[in-house]
Design a protein around this motif. Structure first.
Motif, PDB file in Angstrom:
ATOM      1  N   ASP A 177      77.090  51.127  73.536  1.00 32.87           N
ATOM      2  CA  ASP A 177      76.106  50.320  72.459  1.00 32.87           C
ATOM      3  C   ASP A 177      75.169  49.529  73.423  1.00 32.87           C
ATOM      4  OD1 ASP A 177      76.963  52.171  70.548  1.00 32.87           O
ATOM      5  OD2 ASP A 177      78.111  50.448  69.714  1.00 32.87           O
ATOM      6  N   VAL A 178      73.813  49.434  73.065  1.00 34.91           N
ATOM      7  CA  VAL A 178      73.149  48.194  73.574  1.00 34.91           C
ATOM      8  C   VAL A 178      72.148  47.731  72.538  1.00 34.91           C
ATOM      9  CG1 VAL A 178      71.366  49.770  74.518  1.00 34.91           C
ATOM     10  CG2 VAL A 178      71.657  47.634  75.665  1.00 34.91           C
ATOM     11  N   THR A 179      71.994  46.324  72.617  1.00 36.19           N
ATOM     12  CA  THR A 179      70.885  45.582  71.845  1.00 36.19           C
ATOM     13  C   THR A 179      69.857  45.006  72.695  1.00 36.19           C
ATOM     14  OG1 THR A 179      72.510  45.385  70.167  1.00 36.19           O
ATOM     15  CG2 THR A 179      70.366  43.990  69.899  1.00 36.19           C
ATOM     16  N   LEU A 180      68.392  45.504  72.510  1.00 33.27           N
ATOM     17  CA  LEU A 180      67.450  44.772  73.155  1.00 33.27           C
ATOM     18  C   LEU A 180      66.675  44.030  72.137  1.00 33.27           C
ATOM     19  CD1 LEU A 180      66.095  47.871  75.353  1.00 33.27           C
ATOM     20  CD2 LEU A 180      67.785  45.990  76.014  1.00 33.27           C
ATOM     21  N   SER A 181      66.176  42.694  72.405  1.00 31.23           N
ATOM     22  CA  SER A 181      65.750  42.012  71.346  1.00 31.23           C
ATOM     23  C   SER A 181      64.311  41.454  72.138  1.00 31.23           C
ATOM     24  CB  SER A 181      66.366  40.570  71.283  1.00 31.23           C
ATOM     25  OG  SER A 181      67.705  40.857  70.549  1.00 31.23           O
ATOM     26  N   CYS A 182      63.293  41.368  71.040  1.00 29.48           N
ATOM     27  CA  CYS A 182      61.988  40.869  71.362  1.00 29.48           C
ATOM     28  C   CYS A 182      61.400  39.989  70.302  1.00 29.48           C
ATOM     29  CB  CYS A 182      61.183  42.052  71.548  1.00 29.48           C
ATOM     30  SG  CYS A 182      59.444  41.489  71.971  1.00 29.48           S
ATOM     31  N   ASN A 183      61.314  38.596  70.538  1.00 32.70           N
ATOM     32  CA  ASN A 183      60.546  37.757  69.394  1.00 32.70           C
ATOM     33  C   ASN A 183      59.247  37.205  69.995  1.00 32.70           C
ATOM     34  OD1 ASN A 183      62.933  37.475  67.804  1.00 32.70           O
ATOM     35  ND2 ASN A 183      63.956  36.741  69.536  1.00 32.70           N
ATOM     36  N   ALA A 184      58.475  37.290  68.825  1.00 33.42           N
ATOM     37  CA  ALA A 184      56.729  36.658  69.119  1.00 33.42           C
ATOM     38  C   ALA A 184      56.338  36.095  67.973  1.00 33.42           C
ATOM     39  CB  ALA A 184      55.917  37.898  69.503  1.00 33.42           C
ATOM     40  N   THR A 185      55.427  35.063  68.386  1.00 29.95           N
ATOM     41  CA  THR A 185      54.900  34.290  67.290  1.00 29.95           C
ATOM     42  C   THR A 185      53.091  34.539  67.204  1.00 29.95           C
ATOM     43  OG1 THR A 185      54.371  32.483  68.751  1.00 29.95           O
ATOM     44  CG2 THR A 185      56.434  32.450  67.722  1.00 29.95           C
ATOM     45  N   GLY A 186      52.650  34.199  66.247  1.00 30.92           N
ATOM     46  CA  GLY A 186      51.285  34.486  66.088  1.00 30.92           C
ATOM     47  C   GLY A 186      50.874  34.413  64.619  1.00 30.92           C
ATOM     48  N   LEU A 187      49.737  34.192  64.307  1.00 37.20           N
ATOM     49  CA  LEU A 187      49.318  34.097  63.228  1.00 37.20           C
ATOM     50  C   LEU A 187      47.940  35.041  62.893  1.00 37.20           C
ATOM     51  CD1 LEU A 187      49.198  30.179  62.135  1.00 37.20           C
ATOM     52  CD2 LEU A 187      50.736  32.196  61.267  1.00 37.20           C
ATOM     53  N   PRO A 188      47.887  35.851  62.165  1.00 38.94           N
ATOM     54  CA  PRO A 188      49.416  36.403  61.328  1.00 38.94           C
ATOM     55  C   PRO A 188      50.454  36.905  61.934  1.00 38.94           C
ATOM     56  CG  PRO A 188      47.404  38.099  61.309  1.00 38.94           C
ATOM     57  CD  PRO A 188      46.910  37.016  61.899  1.00 38.94           C
ATOM     58  N   ALA A 189      51.608  36.650  61.403  1.00 37.73           N
ATOM     59  CA  ALA A 189      52.908  37.127  62.228  1.00 37.73           C
ATOM     60  C   ALA A 189      52.723  38.643  62.874  1.00 37.73           C
ATOM     61  CB  ALA A 189      53.954  37.319  61.207  1.00 37.73           C
TER      62      ALA A 189
END
Length: 236
Positions: A207-219
């Motif tokens: 198994d593998v988990t890839l993550s991506c987080n981002a900010t901005g307005l609007p979301a």
């Protein structure tokens, strides 16, 4: 001895001194001989006694108050009847407590923008800088870039609000500066990826988990792509 000319009895070897600024200091030069020998003190090749704060005490060089400009190389130079010259050297470092020539300023920015804090510190030895956010050490991240005397924050979020401090310490003294960051929710701000997927190696069938987080307005809406294009459904 009645012959043989003058000799330097003390010190017999070059000396290195590190002395706090504004201290009194005596550079010793003990000379023997049947007759007084001419003695000169030079700093970096120039006559020291031309500087008003230095004076002779017997054959020693004395000052009541050291300044940073006094750092350098000093020599006691002793002449003799035969014309030979003997000397002893001092290397002087003037220790200065950490100080700030430019501190942090309060900043107000819109969410999603970037901001810079500057903290110009000096001292001898050169101070180390520590950055704090709301009294906690600030760690580098994909959005936070503490680098020497400046701190850059990209894609500012509401969580970045608060007090920022830089603390300069060189073991002689420390000084700190504080600035407040206010983040205003903007109507629009471009998306900023604050954590990207990391390269990963796994065994076949694992198994593998890839993550991506981002900010901005609007979301911002996050889409995933693989070598075949847009990933429309969660892979098995």
């Amino acid at each position: 001895p009645s012959s043989g000319g003058s000799h330097i009895l003390h010190p017999l070897a070059p000396q290195s001194l590190a002395v706090p600024q504004h201290s009194a200091l005596t550079l010793e030069c003990v000379v023997s001989g049947s007759a007084p020998a001419p003695i000169r003190w030079v700093k970096d090749g120039q006559d020291v006694l031309r500087r008003g704060r230095w004076k002779l005490l017997h054959s020693h060089l004395v000052t009541d108050r050291l300044e940073p400009s006094d750092a350098g190389n000093y020599s006691c130079v002793v002449g003799s009847d035969s014309g030979t010259v003997k000397y002893v050297n001092y290397s002087l470092t003037v220790l200065e407590p950490a100080s700030l020539s430019r501190g942090l300023q309060d900043e107000t920015v819109a969410a999603g923008a970037s901001v810079h804090f500057w903290c110009d510190a000096g001292g001898s030895p050169a101070p180390s800088l520590t950055w704090l956010h709301n009294a906690a050490p600030l760690r580098p991240s994909p959005r936070h870039f503490p680098s020497g005397n400046d701190l850059r924050i990209c894609g500012v979020t509401l969580e970045d609000s608060g007090l920022y401090q830089c603390v300069a310490n060189n073991g002689i003294g420390f000084v700190q500066s504080t600035g407040r960051l206010r983040v205003q929710p903007g109507k629009d701000s471009v998306p900023i990826i604050i954590s990207s997927p990391a390269n990963t190696t796994v065994a076949a069938g694992g198994d593998v988990t890839l993550s991506c987080n981002a900010t901005g307005l609007p979301a911002p809406l996050i889409r995933w792509y693989d070598s075949r294009g847009l990933v429309l459904s969660h892979p098995a």
